[in-house]
Design an enzyme around this catalytic site. Structure first.
Site, PDB file in Angstrom:
ATOM      1  N   ASP A 121      11.638   6.915   3.139  1.00  0.00           N
ATOM      2  CA  ASP A 121      13.084   6.979   2.924  1.00  0.00           C
ATOM      3  C   ASP A 121      13.479   8.451   2.811  1.00  0.00           C
ATOM      4  OD1 ASP A 121      13.786   3.975   2.387  1.00  0.00           O
ATOM      5  OD2 ASP A 121      11.965   4.381   1.264  1.00  0.00           O
TER       6      ASP A 121
ATOM      7  N   HIS B 228       3.708   1.738  -1.677  1.00  0.00           N
ATOM      8  CA  HIS B 228       3.987   1.987  -3.104  1.00  0.00           C
ATOM      9  C   HIS B 228       2.715   2.471  -3.811  1.00  0.00           C
ATOM     10  CE1 HIS B 228       7.043  -1.323  -2.236  1.00  0.00           C
ATOM     11  NE2 HIS B 228       7.807  -0.333  -2.669  1.00  0.00           N
TER      12      HIS B 228
ATOM     13  N   SER C 157       6.740  -1.764   4.593  1.00  0.00           N
ATOM     14  CA  SER C 157       8.030  -1.942   3.927  1.00  0.00           C
ATOM     15  C   SER C 157       8.052  -3.332   3.313  1.00  0.00           C
ATOM     16  CB  SER C 157       9.157  -1.830   4.958  1.00  0.00           C
ATOM     17  OG  SER C 157      10.351  -2.390   4.439  1.00  0.00           O
TER      18      SER C 157
ATOM     19  N   GLU D 129       0.820  -1.224   0.000  1.00  0.00           N
ATOM     20  CA  GLU D 129       0.000   0.000   0.000  1.00  0.00           C
ATOM     21  C   GLU D 129       0.853   1.274   0.000  1.00  0.00           C
ATOM     22  OE1 GLU D 129      -3.312   0.444  -0.261  1.00  0.00           O
ATOM     23  OE2 GLU D 129      -3.612  -1.708  -0.525  1.00  0.00           O
TER      24      GLU D 129
END
Ligand code: AMP
Length: 284
Positions: A156, A36, A191, A34
């Site tokens: 990130d 991405h 992740s 989810e």
């Protein structure tokens, strides 16, 4: 459509550019979740055509890291992308991207190296060369897909900051769009590496988001001294946690701060069950 070669992607992009379509790029290493999908959703809303790259980039892995066991789920990824309205899934092989590599034939030699002040901290400290690999592959993906917009997650945040600097320094004609961190209801940041966690590890992994949320609560109650805020973390940590860093940096330039303010971002990296997890939160 699923494409594996640079040539095919270039031909399609050329056609779309001719027709005046805007292009959005979402670079990923696959094993899509989810997190991405939130980037992809933003891209499809904002751009006429969306390219998702799925490439486990070997040059951003350090020796001893999880390159070989990194989850590869291209079929499921392609299906998710199709449902999300993605126009191209670009899934090259390492050879397509780097030829035989520099070891065998000098096929690939040119790297993009981010500035030392951005990589001598956080993940750059333990993952030496990692961001050289990231900048190099992102640059190549920009050159291959020539996007108007490229979408990156705040998950990130160091990577995002480094890429923004690279784009500015090298005058790359792309706008970088930052997207917020998507979490499970438990607070755990999504992740691809969460796949490595056992059920028990997953419970221990909650310490990361708990530490960050607790720090934000303390900050909201008026605590600004970074040492005092760091102290609050220890009650969430036990022998199941191998803390790598807990750092307070200015969000804009990633400079360390000793007094927190609204521009401070708190970064954490911690190994749980041997799996290295990262998370962060902005205090303001
Ligand atoms: P990766 O496949 O891990 O290289 O991630 C591809 C992109 O998705 C990067 O820009 C990440 O920051 C972003 N991303 C990964 N996980 C999340 C998440 N939980 N929330 C938002 N973005 C994410």
């Amino acid at each position: 459509m699923l494409l594996h070669t640079i040539k095919e992607v270039r031909e399609q992009i050329k056609q779309w550019k001719k027709e005046g379509f805007s292009i959005g790029l979402v670079p990923t290493m696959g094993a899509l979740h989810e997190g991405h999908l939130s980037l992809i959703k933003k891209a499809t809303e904002q751009c006429d055509k969306v390219v998702v790259s799925v490439f486990v980039n070997p040059i951003q892995f350090c020796p001893g890291e999880d390159l070989d066991k990194y989850p590869r789920t291209l079929e499921a990824d392609t299906q998710m992308c199709a449902q999300a309205g993605v126009d191209i899934v670009f899934a090259p092989t390492p050879t397509e991207m780097y030829g035989e590599g520099q070891m065998k034939s000098n096929d690939f030699l040119t790297y993009v190296i981010p500035p030392f002040f951005q990589v001598n901290k956080l993940c750059g400290k333990s993952r030496v060369g990692h961001f050289d690999g990231v900048c190099t592959v992102v640059n190549k993906l920009f050159n291959i897909t020539q996007p108007d917009f490229a979408f990156f997650g705040e998950k990130d945040a160091q990577q995002l900051s480094i890429i923004k600097k690279m784009v500015k320094d090298l005058n790359i004609p792309v706008e970088i769009i930052a997207c917020p961190i998507i979490r499970e209801d438990s607070g755990l940041a999504l992740s691809s590496r969460n796949k490595y966690l056992s059920d028990e590890d997953k419970i221990h992994a909650l310490a990361l988001s708990k530490i960050l949320n607790n720090i934000k609560n303390c900050y909201n109650q008026g605590v600004t001294d970074v040492e005092a805020l760091k102290e609050t973390a220890y009650k969430f940590l036990n022998e199941n946690h191998d803390l790598e860093y807990l750092e307070f940096l200015n969000d804009e330039d990633l400079e360390e701060v000793s007094t927190a303010n609204d521009d401070t971002r708190v970064f954490i990296a911690c190994k749980v069950g041997g799996v290295r997890l990262i998370d962060n939160i902005k205090l303001g």
